[in-house]
Scaffold this motif. Sequence first.
Motif, PDB file in Angstrom:
ATOM      1  N   UNK A 149      33.027 -83.399 -73.843  1.00  0.00           N
ATOM      2  CA  UNK A 149      32.317 -83.249 -72.352  1.00  0.00           C
ATOM      3  C   UNK A 149      31.417 -84.782 -72.262  1.00  0.00           C
ATOM      4  N   UNK A 150      30.584 -85.789 -72.731  1.00  0.00           N
ATOM      5  CA  UNK A 150      29.584 -86.539 -72.410  1.00  0.00           C
ATOM      6  C   UNK A 150      30.019 -87.649 -72.321  1.00  0.00           C
ATOM      7  N   UNK A 151      31.138 -88.203 -73.804  1.00  0.00           N
ATOM      8  CA  UNK A 151      31.744 -89.845 -73.916  1.00  0.00           C
ATOM      9  C   UNK A 151      30.774 -90.489 -74.313  1.00  0.00           C
ATOM     10  N   UNK A 152      30.640 -91.665 -74.533  1.00  0.00           N
ATOM     11  CA  UNK A 152      29.911 -92.368 -75.387  1.00  0.00           C
ATOM     12  C   UNK A 152      28.215 -92.394 -75.047  1.00  0.00           C
ATOM     13  N   UNK A 153      28.000 -91.367 -73.995  1.00  0.00           N
ATOM     14  CA  UNK A 153      26.656 -91.385 -73.401  1.00  0.00           C
ATOM     15  C   UNK A 153      25.437 -92.050 -74.532  1.00  0.00           C
ATOM     16  N   UNK A 154      25.828 -91.396 -75.701  1.00  0.00           N
ATOM     17  CA  UNK A 154      24.446 -91.455 -76.645  1.00  0.00           C
ATOM     18  C   UNK A 154      25.016 -92.269 -78.148  1.00  0.00           C
ATOM     19  N   UNK A 155      26.048 -93.437 -78.135  1.00  0.00           N
ATOM     20  CA  UNK A 155      26.524 -94.495 -79.475  1.00  0.00           C
ATOM     21  C   UNK A 155      25.525 -95.457 -78.932  1.00  0.00           C
ATOM     22  N   UNK A 156      24.977 -95.645 -79.935  1.00  0.00           N
ATOM     23  CA  UNK A 156      24.392 -96.995 -80.520  1.00  0.00           C
ATOM     24  C   UNK A 156      24.312 -98.196 -80.005  1.00  0.00           C
ATOM     25  N   UNK A 157      24.237 -99.116 -78.575  1.00  0.00           N
ATOM     26  CA  UNK A 157      24.123-100.235 -78.243  1.00  0.00           C
ATOM     27  C   UNK A 157      25.108-100.422 -77.631  1.00  0.00           C
ATOM     28  N   UNK A 158      25.100 -98.776 -76.740  1.00  0.00           N
ATOM     29  CA  UNK A 158      26.426 -98.653 -75.174  1.00  0.00           C
ATOM     30  C   UNK A 158      26.384 -99.194 -74.402  1.00  0.00           C
ATOM     31  N   UNK A 159      24.418 -99.864 -74.101  1.00  0.00           N
ATOM     32  CA  UNK A 159      24.176-100.097 -73.354  1.00  0.00           C
ATOM     33  C   UNK A 159      24.607-101.758 -72.069  1.00  0.00           C
ATOM     34  N   UNK A 160      25.145-101.932 -74.152  1.00  0.00           N
ATOM     35  CA  UNK A 160      26.222-103.543 -74.313  1.00  0.00           C
ATOM     36  C   UNK A 160      26.648-104.354 -73.888  1.00  0.00           C
TER      37      UNK A 160
ATOM     38  N   UNK B  93      32.329 -98.574 -69.988  1.00  0.00           N
ATOM     39  CA  UNK B  93      31.266 -97.842 -70.790  1.00  0.00           C
ATOM     40  C   UNK B  93      32.203 -96.339 -70.383  1.00  0.00           C
ATOM     41  N   UNK B  94      32.688 -95.258 -70.439  1.00  0.00           N
ATOM     42  CA  UNK B  94      33.177 -94.030 -70.553  1.00  0.00           C
ATOM     43  C   UNK B  94      32.175 -93.074 -69.908  1.00  0.00           C
ATOM     44  N   UNK B  95      31.314 -93.197 -69.296  1.00  0.00           N
ATOM     45  CA  UNK B  95      30.326 -92.413 -69.454  1.00  0.00           C
ATOM     46  C   UNK B  95      30.388 -91.476 -68.589  1.00  0.00           C
ATOM     47  N   UNK B  96      31.365 -90.878 -68.162  1.00  0.00           N
ATOM     48  CA  UNK B  96      31.806 -89.905 -67.206  1.00  0.00           C
ATOM     49  C   UNK B  96      31.290 -88.285 -67.652  1.00  0.00           C
ATOM     50  N   UNK B  97      30.634 -87.866 -66.462  1.00  0.00           N
ATOM     51  CA  UNK B  97      29.886 -86.326 -67.612  1.00  0.00           C
ATOM     52  C   UNK B  97      31.408 -85.179 -66.752  1.00  0.00           C
ATOM     53  N   UNK B  98      31.229 -84.323 -68.199  1.00  0.00           N
ATOM     54  CA  UNK B  98      32.044 -83.497 -67.206  1.00  0.00           C
ATOM     55  C   UNK B  98      31.192 -81.348 -67.238  1.00  0.00           C
TER      56      UNK B  98
ATOM     57  N   UNK C  47      41.562 -83.806 -63.816  1.00  0.00           N
ATOM     58  CA  UNK C  47      41.390 -85.068 -64.391  1.00  0.00           C
ATOM     59  C   UNK C  47      40.323 -84.808 -65.029  1.00  0.00           C
ATOM     60  N   UNK C  48      39.743 -83.554 -65.095  1.00  0.00           N
ATOM     61  CA  UNK C  48      38.890 -83.183 -66.459  1.00  0.00           C
ATOM     62  C   UNK C  48      39.693 -82.967 -68.092  1.00  0.00           C
ATOM     63  N   UNK C  49      40.384 -82.059 -67.925  1.00  0.00           N
ATOM     64  CA  UNK C  49      41.665 -82.199 -68.645  1.00  0.00           C
ATOM     65  C   UNK C  49      41.781 -83.303 -69.221  1.00  0.00           C
TER      66      UNK C  49
ATOM     67  N   UNK D 145      40.082 -88.569 -74.748  1.00  0.00           N
ATOM     68  CA  UNK D 145      38.484 -88.881 -75.815  1.00  0.00           C
ATOM     69  C   UNK D 145      38.434 -88.544 -77.048  1.00  0.00           C
ATOM     70  N   UNK D 146      39.471 -87.092 -76.828  1.00  0.00           N
ATOM     71  CA  UNK D 146      39.526 -86.675 -78.225  1.00  0.00           C
ATOM     72  C   UNK D 146      41.060 -86.000 -78.548  1.00  0.00           C
ATOM     73  N   UNK D 147      41.751 -86.085 -78.089  1.00  0.00           N
ATOM     74  CA  UNK D 147      42.565 -85.178 -77.984  1.00  0.00           C
ATOM     75  C   UNK D 147      42.876 -84.081 -78.142  1.00  0.00           C
ATOM     76  N   UNK D 148      43.660 -83.489 -78.643  1.00  0.00           N
ATOM     77  CA  UNK D 148      43.597 -81.513 -79.294  1.00  0.00           C
ATOM     78  C   UNK D 148      42.736 -81.290 -79.409  1.00  0.00           C
TER      79      UNK D 148
END
Length: 470
Positions: A143-154, A158-163, A421-423, A429-432
């Motif tokens: 649902x959150x994508x890589x919002x909290x991934x290390x170094x995401x701001x650089x 970046x896929x940070x769309x919130x479902x 679009x959400x599905x 992001x995560x497949x099945x």
Amino acid sequence: MLICTKLEKLFAPVISNVDQYCDLGSSQQCEHANREVSLRAPKSLHYGNSESLDFRVMATSAFINEGRKYISQSIPRKLLVVQFITAHAEAGVSPGRYTEAYAEMQLKHRHYIQEKAKLPSQKRRRLMLKQERAVTKGAMEALEGVSYQSGVGHEDNVDIEQIPSPVSKGYFKPIPRSPQDRIAYVTFDLETTDLIRGGRIPHITQIAASDMTPKSQREFNCYVLPKIPQSQEAQRISGITVSSSNVLMVNGKEVETETIDSAVSKFLEWLKFYKKVILIAHNGKNFDFPVFMTALASVDRVSELCDVVIGFVDSLPLLKKIFPGQSSYKQENLVRNLLAATYDAHNALGDVRSLGWLMKHEKVTDKYLKDFSFSPEAVKNQLAFNRDKTKNIGSLNPLIAAGVMKMTTAENVAGSGLCLANLRKIHMREGEDGLRNVFISKNSHGQARVTSCRKTLDTVIPKLSEFFDK
């Protein structure tokens, strides 16, 4: 070569104990010990430079190994010294009978918990909870994508769309009540500009209520000037019309009206005469209560209603349960067949009076009223679910047409706040696994967001994944 030799020497202790490390068991015991130490030596108080820290850590070790009885038993001063002391004796205090009895009780409780934890049922529950945590984590990542991934701001793009978060259905379960509760039952009815059609909620033209308390004469009746046109059918049935000069007429006679804000305020003030109220309406679950809650939300008065109204009752399924086999369950027909009476049907005031007669029937007991009650929150949640379903269901038509899912599943997906679009984003992001985790993740009521039926999941998820792959 020198580095290799040094590394071998460094890791020699680990290699010699490889049998212990390869198990990779749970870290729960370490976490438990760390928590117990932090209770006795909080980091915020900084015991590190004092001798007190040693005693606090030893006290923790004694507690974990021996239980609370270590206070009155012999414990080692230091782990490497075979000299024992008695804690309470050295402190110059006696634990007393209460302390010893309490320690014994806690020890028995510890043994009970330890034995219980060995049961297969408890092991299954731990596995189930572990699986639920994994599902929740997987769903949040999808649902959150890589919002909290290390170094995401650089990174760029970046896929940070919130479902959207899950929307709960209305769960219409009996409200909890105490035998000591003094509850006022009030019959309730609305007249409106139309029926609920295609998710569109009509406007109220009349609000009426009547107290069912024996010998009570309290009634409420108020006409409301609607802001949208009435349907011809509503005008014919209720006799309520609005003239070209914007005057509300009842059977050709002009009546005094209120705005919806004013009408709701007066009704809430009327209800505040009671401490706890349950409103009863015929077919209220499908019509009167959703219409009324929508009107309350439009003037921001839902919380004020919930302060006094603890529940709703729909008399239609209740009377079907008590009086099976009736030819018709319309209110006027029930009054005629069960009570041999007639009344001014489709006038809200006449409807609440006659519904009170039905509810006072000797077969309508308090137990039935309790069993068929539900909370105002259930109606509020169902309205939110229906709004999202109406908004999102159109985007899922390609899935229905392609045979990926049936209409019932599509409605649950749409009502939970998900569109096509959400599905697609979740699958990307995560497949099945991501789709499955989102479908079975829990909403605020602890229910699956879409479904937890394995058969449905095993049928829909692979088809959905294949649809997106194409």
